[in-house]
Design a protein around this motif. Structure first.
Motif, PDB file in Angstrom:
ATOM      1  N   ASP A   1      11.405 -70.300  80.157  1.00  0.00           N
ATOM      2  CA  ASP A   1      12.064 -69.248  79.363  1.00  0.00           C
ATOM      3  C   ASP A   1      12.995 -69.838  78.325  1.00  0.00           C
ATOM      4  OD1 ASP A   1      12.409 -67.011  82.241  1.00  0.00           O
ATOM      5  OD2 ASP A   1      10.719 -67.430  80.893  1.00  0.00           O
ATOM      6  N   TYR A   2      13.697 -70.928  78.699  1.00  0.00           N
ATOM      7  CA  TYR A   2      14.638 -71.551  77.769  1.00  0.00           C
ATOM      8  C   TYR A   2      13.908 -72.116  76.559  1.00  0.00           C
ATOM      9  CZ  TYR A   2      17.716 -75.098  75.825  1.00  0.00           C
ATOM     10  OH  TYR A   2      18.452 -75.876  74.967  1.00  0.00           O
ATOM     11  N   PHE A   3      12.811 -72.862  76.822  1.00  0.00           N
ATOM     12  CA  PHE A   3      12.091 -73.474  75.703  1.00  0.00           C
ATOM     13  C   PHE A   3      11.420 -72.402  74.841  1.00  0.00           C
ATOM     14  CE2 PHE A   3      12.092 -77.296  78.534  1.00  0.00           C
ATOM     15  CZ  PHE A   3      12.844 -78.101  77.680  1.00  0.00           C
ATOM     16  N   ALA A   4      10.958 -71.329  75.456  1.00  0.00           N
ATOM     17  CA  ALA A   4      10.361 -70.244  74.675  1.00  0.00           C
ATOM     18  C   ALA A   4      11.405 -69.609  73.765  1.00  0.00           C
ATOM     19  CB  ALA A   4       9.757 -69.199  75.612  1.00  0.00           C
ATOM     20  N   LEU A   5      12.626 -69.408  74.304  1.00  0.00           N
ATOM     21  CA  LEU A   5      13.692 -68.841  73.497  1.00  0.00           C
ATOM     22  C   LEU A   5      14.099 -69.786  72.386  1.00  0.00           C
ATOM     23  CD1 LEU A   5      15.761 -66.571  73.086  1.00  0.00           C
ATOM     24  CD2 LEU A   5      17.263 -67.741  74.711  1.00  0.00           C
ATOM     25  N   LEU A   6      14.141 -71.097  72.706  1.00  0.00           N
ATOM     26  CA  LEU A   6      14.495 -72.089  71.697  1.00  0.00           C
ATOM     27  C   LEU A   6      13.474 -72.125  70.576  1.00  0.00           C
ATOM     28  CD1 LEU A   6      16.643 -74.261  71.160  1.00  0.00           C
ATOM     29  CD2 LEU A   6      15.128 -75.915  72.257  1.00  0.00           C
ATOM     30  N   ASP A   7      12.186 -72.071  70.944  1.00  0.00           N
ATOM     31  CA  ASP A   7      11.143 -72.043  69.914  1.00  0.00           C
ATOM     32  C   ASP A   7      11.243 -70.787  69.053  1.00  0.00           C
ATOM     33  OD1 ASP A   7       8.644 -73.520  72.114  1.00  0.00           O
ATOM     34  OD2 ASP A   7      10.166 -74.434  70.817  1.00  0.00           O
ATOM     35  N   GLU A   8      11.591 -69.669  69.682  1.00  0.00           N
ATOM     36  CA  GLU A   8      11.708 -68.413  68.934  1.00  0.00           C
ATOM     37  C   GLU A   8      12.839 -68.480  67.911  1.00  0.00           C
ATOM     38  OE1 GLU A   8      12.496 -63.667  69.812  1.00  0.00           O
ATOM     39  OE2 GLU A   8      12.100 -65.057  71.451  1.00  0.00           O
TER      40      GLU A   8
ATOM     41  N   GLU B   1      14.122 -71.408  66.614  1.00  0.00           N
ATOM     42  CA  GLU B   1      13.925 -72.466  65.635  1.00  0.00           C
ATOM     43  C   GLU B   1      12.706 -72.248  64.750  1.00  0.00           C
ATOM     44  OE1 GLU B   1      15.887 -76.124  68.199  1.00  0.00           O
ATOM     45  OE2 GLU B   1      13.739 -76.052  67.830  1.00  0.00           O
ATOM     46  N   THR B   2      11.721 -71.477  65.200  1.00  0.00           N
ATOM     47  CA  THR B   2      10.498 -71.279  64.428  1.00  0.00           C
ATOM     48  C   THR B   2      10.650 -70.072  63.507  1.00  0.00           C
ATOM     49  OG1 THR B   2       9.186 -72.162  66.229  1.00  0.00           O
ATOM     50  CG2 THR B   2       8.025 -70.864  64.553  1.00  0.00           C
ATOM     51  N   PRO B   3      10.453 -70.270  62.193  1.00  0.00           N
ATOM     52  CA  PRO B   3      10.564 -69.116  61.282  1.00  0.00           C
ATOM     53  C   PRO B   3       9.512 -68.077  61.607  1.00  0.00           C
ATOM     54  CG  PRO B   3      10.549 -71.201  60.072  1.00  0.00           C
ATOM     55  CD  PRO B   3      10.180 -71.516  61.491  1.00  0.00           C
ATOM     56  N   ASP B   4       9.867 -66.842  61.394  1.00  0.00           N
ATOM     57  CA  ASP B   4       8.937 -65.743  61.626  1.00  0.00           C
ATOM     58  C   ASP B   4       7.804 -65.815  60.615  1.00  0.00           C
ATOM     59  OD1 ASP B   4       7.627 -63.400  62.098  1.00  0.00           O
ATOM     60  OD2 ASP B   4       9.467 -62.238  62.385  1.00  0.00           O
ATOM     61  N   GLU B   5       6.534 -65.877  61.146  1.00  0.00           N
ATOM     62  CA  GLU B   5       5.396 -65.992  60.242  1.00  0.00           C
ATOM     63  C   GLU B   5       5.284 -64.786  59.325  1.00  0.00           C
ATOM     64  OE1 GLU B   5       2.020 -66.567  62.655  1.00  0.00           O
ATOM     65  OE2 GLU B   5       2.585 -68.594  63.304  1.00  0.00           O
ATOM     66  N   ASP B   6       5.773 -63.662  59.764  1.00  0.00           N
ATOM     67  CA  ASP B   6       5.705 -62.453  58.925  1.00  0.00           C
ATOM     68  C   ASP B   6       6.862 -62.360  57.958  1.00  0.00           C
ATOM     69  OD1 ASP B   6       4.518 -60.600  61.783  1.00  0.00           O
ATOM     70  OD2 ASP B   6       3.414 -61.723  60.236  1.00  0.00           O
ATOM     71  N   GLY B   7       7.733 -63.361  57.882  1.00  0.00           N
ATOM     72  CA  GLY B   7       8.844 -63.340  56.942  1.00  0.00           C
ATOM     73  C   GLY B   7      10.073 -62.687  57.489  1.00  0.00           C
ATOM     74  N   GLY B   8      10.014 -62.112  58.661  1.00  0.00           N
ATOM     75  CA  GLY B   8      11.185 -61.487  59.262  1.00  0.00           C
ATOM     76  C   GLY B   8      11.625 -60.271  58.480  1.00  0.00           C
ATOM     77  N   VAL B   9      12.842 -59.839  58.751  1.00  0.00           N
ATOM     78  CA  VAL B   9      13.414 -58.674  58.086  1.00  0.00           C
ATOM     79  C   VAL B   9      14.503 -59.140  57.133  1.00  0.00           C
ATOM     80  CG1 VAL B   9      14.615 -56.487  58.402  1.00  0.00           C
ATOM     81  CG2 VAL B   9      12.889 -57.230  60.067  1.00  0.00           C
ATOM     82  N   SER B  10      14.382 -58.752  55.897  1.00  0.00           N
ATOM     83  CA  SER B  10      15.341 -59.158  54.869  1.00  0.00           C
ATOM     84  C   SER B  10      16.330 -58.032  54.603  1.00  0.00           C
ATOM     85  CB  SER B  10      14.612 -59.524  53.554  1.00  0.00           C
ATOM     86  OG  SER B  10      13.706 -60.577  53.784  1.00  0.00           O
ATOM     87  N   ASP B  11      17.576 -58.431  54.418  1.00  0.00           N
ATOM     88  CA  ASP B  11      18.626 -57.463  54.061  1.00  0.00           C
ATOM     89  C   ASP B  11      19.176 -57.833  52.695  1.00  0.00           C
ATOM     90  OD1 ASP B  11      18.411 -56.070  56.488  1.00  0.00           O
ATOM     91  OD2 ASP B  11      19.724 -57.522  57.494  1.00  0.00           O
ATOM     92  N   ILE B  12      19.294 -56.865  51.842  1.00  0.00           N
ATOM     93  CA  ILE B  12      19.857 -57.090  50.501  1.00  0.00           C
ATOM     94  C   ILE B  12      21.374 -56.959  50.581  1.00  0.00           C
ATOM     95  CG2 ILE B  12      19.976 -56.228  48.132  1.00  0.00           C
ATOM     96  CD1 ILE B  12      17.095 -55.311  48.413  1.00  0.00           C
ATOM     97  N   LEU B  13      22.056 -58.057  50.299  1.00  0.00           N
ATOM     98  CA  LEU B  13      23.517 -58.055  50.349  1.00  0.00           C
ATOM     99  C   LEU B  13      24.127 -57.661  49.000  1.00  0.00           C
ATOM    100  CD1 LEU B  13      24.039 -61.353  52.399  1.00  0.00           C
ATOM    101  CD2 LEU B  13      23.786 -59.005  53.258  1.00  0.00           C
TER     102      LEU B  13
END
Length: 275
Positions: A145-152, A154-166
């Motif tokens: 579980d720890y390594f899975a969380l660490l990979d999550e 450290e690894t960028p979201d392939e879908d680009g994640g969610v962007s917020d306009i500041l």
């Protein structure tokens, strides 16, 4: 009946003699007519079932002889007890046979306790082994579980994640009589990073080594944020990671036309600026 062996007639008849005594008496009986006669009388007397048959008067003198033998035995002084010799005292007594069952019982009890103890220890060992296997399994699951969380993380979201306009700001031409270009400056937060994205349109054509360069201005201090070219339609764009900079106060965003790319200080003319 003067012979001493004659006195054993009753015991012989009642089977009270030992084998050796019986043999001795039988040897005597073969030569003693008196004992033969009395033995015959006794056998005849017992063979006729006295309770069912008619009473038979015993031969003359038999009662007297029998009672005489009884009284003689009572009057005969008892033979002195055989003294116990020192050798016999030293001999191991049979009492050991009486002790033996207790010793055997003790050994059996010790063996039983040993078996019970071994069984208990075996059960304890099995329980400890199961607990150890359970702990190893839980440890492996925690590590997974720890390594899975660490990979999550450290690894960028392939879908680009969610962007917020500041922040979003328009860039306007500083000399509308020369060109009508314009642009936008947007500060975006994405995956823990903060980026500045600048897009321009209708920009004047650059010549030679000229390039457009974006700046962040804090007070009177300009910070370069990247050079870019434009296409034939006058469109261009550049991005810069603001989160890599130290804390900075953004007072204005500007675009200059520089004689060469990646200047550290502005040398060219400012063409666009935020209001």
């Amino acid at each position: 009946m003067t012979d001493r062996n004659c006195e054993q007639l009753i015991d012989y008849f009642n089977h009270q003699l030992s084998d050796e005594e019986a043999k001795t008496f039988e040897a005597h009986l073969r030569n003693c007519e008196s004992c033969q006669e009395e033995l015959k009388e006794l056998q005849e007397l017992t063979d006729e079932l006295p309770l069912l048959s008619e009473p038979v008067e015993p031969p003359d003198g038999m009662k007297h002889r029998v009672l005489s033998n009884v009284f003689e035995e009572k009057n005969t002084p008892a033979e002195p007890a055989t003294p116990i010799t020192a050798t016999e005292i030293g001999k191991p007594r049979k009492q050991r046979n009486r002790i033996y069952p207790f010793v055997s019982g003790g050994l059996a009890a010790a063996l039983l306790l040993s078996l019970i103890g071994n069984g208990y220890l075996w059960n304890e060992q099995q329980e400890l082994s199961q607990e150890r296997e359970q702990l190893v399994s839980e440890r492996n699951q925690i590590e997974s579980d720890y390594f899975a969380l660490l990979d999550e993380v450290e690894t960028p979201d392939e879908d680009g994640g969610v962007s917020d306009i500041l922040l979003a700001s328009n860039l306007a031409s500083t000399d509308e009589e020369e060109f009508q270009g314009q642009g936008t400056a947007t500060i975006i937060s994405e995956n823990g990073n903060v980026d500045l994205v600048i897009q321009v349109t209708d920009m004047p054509e650059a010549t030679g080594t000229e390039v457009f360069q974006a700046w962040i201005i804090e007070g009177e201090t300009p910070y370069p944020t990247g050079s870019f070219n434009i296409d034939e339609e006058g469109n261009g764009a550049v991005s810069f990671r603001i989160s890599d900079m130290d804390d900075i106060q953004i007072d204005q965003i500007a675009i200059t036309l520089e004689p060469q790319p990646n200047n550290q200080e502005p040398e060219g003319q400012m063409v666009l600026a935020s209001q």
